[in-house]
Design an enzyme around this catalytic site. Structure first.
Site: not given
Lengths: 305, 261
Positions: A243, A191, A129
């Site tokens: 993504g 991702i 994160c």
């Protein structure tokens, strides 16, 4: 067509999952579709103790994408287990908990709390994160830390499937993928968001209070595809791609480069019923392009000679 | 029919509101009815035109002005990229609509109720007045910057007692604040109900006076939202205890003593 996916022991009835942080704890989306149409549901990231998250503003719209810096606002693992989880149990959908912590030891503690929760099919470990100052991305950029965190989670929750979610904000994604596999990860997901910024020239101020935020949405899909492609080459464990997926065709692009399954994130904001029909649309598209099965199509990318 | 849903509906009508404003600044958007079981004034909808494709990913939240079983009407001010593109929609265009969302404004038919609107903040009161069973107990106060005909004010004044003040010069603002103070004191004294929607400084002023006089008051927040359903945590505000709560699901309406503006 058989759309079942076996992710190294984690069985999904189709390859579509919803990505952490974009789907709440699931029930927020129940008015708009049947959660059982999903292969899996990754809950909003949880930490050992409740977190208030970052100050406002936390989100900004960008061309074909968005920035967010929520900062893992969540009610804590205890609240998750006692309130959110019971409402999700007994539904025919794999529920994945997404774990966030500041160091390997805390990741282990968090995993231990969830180790015996039978309503949780797998643990997704957020080593990536970008929106919290005290860690997150630091793990995601350090292969040795990725291994250590993965080992800690695996050790404390030996019976659980452990999926490690990787950051794209690294020089070599293959090294990180290998590091997670070495730590005992059962699968990878990638991702997470790309580190980004937006500023306002009139106010001479950042558009996000945290200044730096995570970019998601269709704008990042080419980067995501490349990362997934490289990760698939690097490891033997299954990879879950995400993504910028905003259509069945986008989802199949990730399967084509070798992903076993996909997660849908920002597209859940385009319309709250987006994810529900996606697996069916993928199936139709597979048939129409002449694929004989999901399995046959996976990784069948023809490279130029 | 369902309590809440997501549907693609067609645009029925886009009509400018007001004569003197530049085209498209304020407009009424009429959509096909999205087949709801019902809705309550103060609730909102998210709308996203399908022709936005992959740019501008989020829907935009708007107060429901009226929804009568055949159409859904929204009153919109064109202020940014999203609203200016919504202003350019034409009949037949498709829009994804999800709602009705959020909680609703308090309704106490027999209680004297003061509606405080700052500019476009008048929008939720259109539905409120329309659905109220005793409009004679309602008073509307509008503070506005643009000419009065830009707002759906006259139409509401046919049903309720109305008062408006323009905000152009520094002394205008002082007069508005003084009026707000008097009105809020008056309604506090008769244990009335105060409902407020407008720009944050306007709502903060109302909150300050409401707390000072012990008035029962609600504010309706208009924070930026991505999902509208409680998931993205992008619209949060702080509740009375300082915890972040979603404006889209815990609001948009909050009692003034239970929110930090």
């Amino acid at each position: 067509m058989d759309m079942n996916v076996s992710l190294n022991g984690l069985e999904l009835k189709n390859p579509v999952m919803t990505a952490s942080g974009t789907f709440g704890f699931g029930l927020e989306f129940a008015p708009y579709g049947d959660l059982e149409q999903l292969g899996g549901l990754v809950a909003k990231g949880i930490s050992l103790k409740p977190r208030e998250g970052n100050p406002m503003p936390r989100i900004a719209e960008t061309p074909c994408g968005m920035l967010n810096a929520i900062g893992i606002q969540n009610p804590g693992v205890e609240d998750f287990v006692t309130k959110a989880l019971p409402a999700l149990k007994n539904r025919d959908v794999a529920v994945l908990a997404n774990l966030y912590a500041c160091d390997a030891e805390e990741f282990g503690e968090l995993a231990a709390v969830l180790a015996d929760e039978d309503g949780i099919a797998a643990l997704e470990v957020n080593v990536s994160c970008p929106n919290v100052k005290e860690g997150g991305i630091a793990f995601g950029q350090d292969p040795a830390q990725i291994t250590r965190v993965t080992e800690a989670v695996k050790k404390k929750a030996p019976g659980k499937h452990v999926m490690v979610k990787l950051s794209p904000n690294v020089t070599d994604i293959a090294v990180c993928a290998k590091a997670a596999a070495e730590g005992g990860a059962d699968s990878l997901s990638l991702i997470n968001t790309l580190s980004g910024m937006a500023v306002d020239v009139r106010k001479r101020a950042p558009r996000i209070a945290n200044v730096i935020a995570g970019l998601s949405g269709p704008a990042i899909k080419p980067v995501a595809l490349r990362c997934v492609y490289q990760a698939v080459q690097a490891v033997d464990i299954p990879v879950v791609g995400m993504g910028g997926i905003a259509s069945a065709e986008d989802a199949l692009e990730f399967i084509l480069v070798g992903a076993h399954a996909v997660q849908v994130g920002t597209a859940n904001f385009l319309r709250p019923d987006f994810a529900f029909g996606l697996a069916k649309e993928m199936e139709s598209l597979l048939k129409s392009i002449g694929a004989t099965s999901l399995e046959e199509f996976r990784g069948s990318l023809q490279l130029p000679l | 029919m369902s309590l809440r849903n997501c549907r693609i509906v067609k645009v029925l009508e886009v009509s400018p509101v007001g004569q003197s404003n530049s085209a498209g600044d304020f407009f009424e958007l009429k959509l096909e009815y999205p087949d709801w079981d019902g809705w309550k004034p103060g609730q909102f909808v998210m709308i996203r035109p399908t022709n936005w494709e992959l740019d501008m990913l989020w829907g935009r939240p708007f107060s429901i002005c009226s929804a009568d079983g055949t159409s859904l009407t929204l009153f919109i001010q064109s202020v940014g990229r999203g609203t200016s593109r919504i202003a350019k929609l034409v009949p037949g265009d498709e829009v994804t609509v999800w709602g009705p969302l959020g909680n609703n404004l308090a309704v106490e038919p027999d209680t004297p109720t003061l509606l405080l609107a700052g500019g476009i903040g008048i929008a939720p009161f259109c539905g409120y007045v329309e659905q109220h069973s005793a409009p004679e107990n309602l008073k509307l106060f509008l503070a506005h910057r643009l000419p009065l005909e830009c707002y759906p004010y006259e139409a509401l004044c046919g049903k309720v007692d109305g008062q408006s003040m323009i905000d152009r010069k520094p002394e205008d603002l002082k007069a508005i604040i003084a009026t707000l103070k008097d009105l809020i004191r008056e309604y506090a004294e008769q244990d009335g109900l105060i409902l407020c929607c407008g720009p944050t400084p306007f709502m903060k002023t109302v909150q300050t006076f409401a707390n000072e006089f012990g008035a029962r008051a609600q504010v309706s927040l208009e924070n930026r939202m991505a999902c509208g359903v409680g998931a993205c945590l992008g619209c949060v505000t702080k509740d009375g205890e300082g915890h972040h709560v979603q404006v889209c699901t815990r609001g948009p309406v909050f009692w003034t003593d239970k929110v930090e503006l």
